[in-house]
Scaffold this active site. Structure first.
Site, mmCIF file in Angstrom:
data_model
loop_
_atom_site.group_PDB
_atom_site.id
_atom_site.type_symbol
_atom_site.label_atom_id
_atom_site.label_comp_id
_atom_site.label_asym_id
_atom_site.label_seq_id
_atom_site.Cartn_x
_atom_site.Cartn_y
_atom_site.Cartn_z
ATOM 1 N N ARG A 1 -10.270 0.916 6.704
ATOM 2 C CA ARG A 1 -11.074 1.653 5.710
ATOM 3 C C ARG A 1 -11.011 0.932 4.360
ATOM 4 N NH1 ARG A 1 -8.191 7.357 6.312
ATOM 5 N NH2 ARG A 1 -6.444 5.941 6.033
ATOM 6 N N HIS B 1 1.856 3.421 4.776
ATOM 7 C CA HIS B 1 1.237 4.439 5.632
ATOM 8 C C HIS B 1 2.258 4.929 6.647
ATOM 9 C CE1 HIS B 1 -1.637 6.476 8.262
ATOM 10 N NE2 HIS B 1 -2.376 6.558 7.168
ATOM 11 N N HIS C 1 -0.738 12.124 0.034
ATOM 12 C CA HIS C 1 -1.894 12.161 0.951
ATOM 13 C C HIS C 1 -3.154 11.874 0.120
ATOM 14 C CE1 HIS C 1 -4.151 13.025 4.463
ATOM 15 N NE2 HIS C 1 -4.247 14.336 4.371
ATOM 16 N N SER D 1 -3.815 16.890 6.175
ATOM 17 C CA SER D 1 -5.004 17.757 6.074
ATOM 18 C C SER D 1 -5.529 18.159 7.448
ATOM 19 C CB SER D 1 -6.106 17.079 5.250
ATOM 20 O OG SER D 1 -6.398 15.793 5.742
ATOM 21 N N ASP E 1 -6.936 4.423 0.143
ATOM 22 C CA ASP E 1 -7.041 4.805 -1.268
ATOM 23 C C ASP E 1 -6.943 3.616 -2.225
ATOM 24 O OD1 ASP E 1 -7.171 7.598 -0.689
ATOM 25 O OD2 ASP E 1 -5.070 7.474 -0.129
#
Ligand code: AMX
Length: 441
Positions: free
Chosen positions: A327, A318, A271, A241, A373
């Site tokens: 995160r 990843h 993604h 992105s 995620d």
């Protein structure tokens, strides 16, 4: 909000001078080697971009202008009574490199409030899509409809000078960010809540107002939104992105067009769509096993089944990270504090204990650890947002802050059109036989 704009310009000019000097002296220095395999493998490990707002370390995770997520949680201004950072502050930090004061952050909230009214034709454009269109399709369509307001495109058409690009790009980025919560909430209310929309609350910060527009008044959910919208903003420049926004912006497509392109990339399952895929996978696992509290053994069997069907385990792995994503850890901390007993949160923890050794045992996966995620869906479900197809839109609203700040830096530094060289398999074969011409000049 002239202060942030002026400070950004000052910092960009200063950096542009430094870049000019360092290129004059060191421009011919080699920064590495490229192996043939890398051009067939998604350009992994090839450094090819300059992106100022954040930097990713494979072991440590993301740092925004040098600050880790726990440091941001400590240093950035918070809402009254809140503990999580306000994303307004992170935007200021990414743009200027300086930690904002409370007053700076309040000024941004106020500026985004002022710019927040969405033109009616944007809603009409979204309404032209079937309700069952994926929320990301509706979101990207809405961003393109917002583009009619682009100052950058208007001024370019009128003959804008190069030295003014950054200024109108800045105006577009600020207006676009200001309007995203209303647009995103409209899509949610239209698709899941019978089209009954809610008016903005001018007393609230950007994240809390977004929660309010979505229809969530729980204070903890507002805190979650502040955290969520902070940690999803940026992940250096090469992810799909960020890179897409940067690439499309390099053609001087205005920030609306560039961001819409970036969002089309975020909508991919490898993604940002992983945000929805994780919870979908957990729900399917619960259904298949027949319990919402699966044991570690049951989870391990389900993971093996997923892999044997040739699918990926969403939320794990990843392209750059080689450790647990900070995160993920920030969200796990939030869950520990606010909802440790929720079965879905406990399931996420059990998955974290179970998946990495299984992935590791396959021998081919470079990073068996969870990414951002793997946790977000469980928290959203906890507070009642179960419509997982919508999750990537939340990711997109947050990502706007990072990729647009990145785009502004590219215009501020006067970066040119991006245009890497490509080759064909046939030309590679020729090169292997001794023809060096394929690499161009
Ligand atoms: N489950 C199963 N297999 C996986 C895997 C996972 N979670 N992660 C990687 N692999 C596989 C790859 O598909 C590849 O298989 P192949 O050689 O047979 O094609 C092999 O392991 C090597 O891949 P890699 O070098 O470790 O990863 P990558 O850089 O090619 O891909 C990523 C990275 C994220 C696309 C991959 O780990 C993946 O598909 N993960 C699941 C989807 C996901 O969570 N995406 C979100 C990423 C974060 C984000 O952008 N939001």
């Amino acid at each position: 909000m002239e202060k942030m704009k002026n400070l950004f310009k000052q910092k960009a000019d200063q950096t542009a001078t430094e870049v000019k000097d360092l290129l004059k002296e060191h421009g011919a220095k080699k920064i590495g080697e490229v192996h043939l395999s890398q051009i067939f493998q998604g350009m992994r490990g090839i450094t090819g971009l300059v992106y100022e707002t954040s930097l990713l370390d494979s072991q440590e995770g993301i740092r925004f202008r040098g600050f880790s997520i726990p440091e941001l949680q400590q240093k950035l201004p918070k809402a009254k009574g809140g503990n999580e950072p306000l994303p307004e502050g992170l935007f200021y930090l990414m743009l200027t490199g300086e930690v904002p004061s409370e007053a700076d952050v309040q000024a941004i909230s106020e500026e985004w409030r002022k710019r927040g009214t969405v033109p009616a034709h944007v809603y009409a454009t979204v309404d032209a899509l079937p309700k069952d269109a994926h929320p990301m399709t509706q979101f990207i369509t809405a961003v393109l409809a917002l583009q009619t307001e682009s100052q950058f495109a208007k001024k370019y058409n009128e003959g804008m000078a190069k030295k003014d690009y950054w200024s109108y790009a800045y105006e577009d980025a600020m207006t676009l960010i200001a309007r995203l919560p209303a647009v995103a909430a409209y899509i949610y209310r239209r698709k899941y809540k019978g089209g009954k929309t809610i008016d903005s609350d001018p007393k609230l910060d950007w994240s809390a107002n977004f929660a309010h527009l979505l229809g969530f008044e729980n204070e903890q959910f507002k805190e979650l939104m502040r955290l969520y919208l902070t940690i999803h903003t940026d992940h250096e420049g090469g992810n799909v992105s960020a890179h897409t926004t940067y690439l499309v912006g390099s053609a001087l497509s205005d920030p609306y067009l560039a961001f819409a392109a970036g969002m089309a990339g975020l909508a991919g399952p490898l993604h940002g769509l992983a945000n929805q895929e994780v919870i979908k996978w957990i729900f399917e696992m619960q259904k298949s096993i027949g319990t919402d509290q699966p044991t570690g053994e049951q989870i391990a069997d389900y993971v093996k089944k997923t892999l044997s069907e040739g699918k990926v385990v969403p939320g794990y792995g990843h392209a750059v990270l080689r450790k647990t994503d900070p995160r993920f850890s920030a969200q796990a901390e939030f869950a520990k504090k606010h909802c440790p007993h929720d079965p879905i949160v406990q399931t996420v923890t059990k998955i974290y204990e179970t998946v990495p050794p299984i992935l590791q045992s396959l021998g081919k996966i470079k990073n068996p650890w969870p990414n951002v995620d793997a946790h977000s869906g469980a928290l959203l479900v906890h507070y009642g947002m179960k419509e997982y197809e919508y999750y990537t839109v939340l990711f997109g609203v947050s990502r706007a802050l990072g990729v647009l700040a990145g785009l502004l830096w590219a215009r501020g530094l006067g970066f040119p059109l991006e245009r890497p060289k490509s080759v064909t398999v046939e030309s590679v074969k020729k090169w292997l036989k001794g023809d060096d011409q394929i690499w161009g000049d």
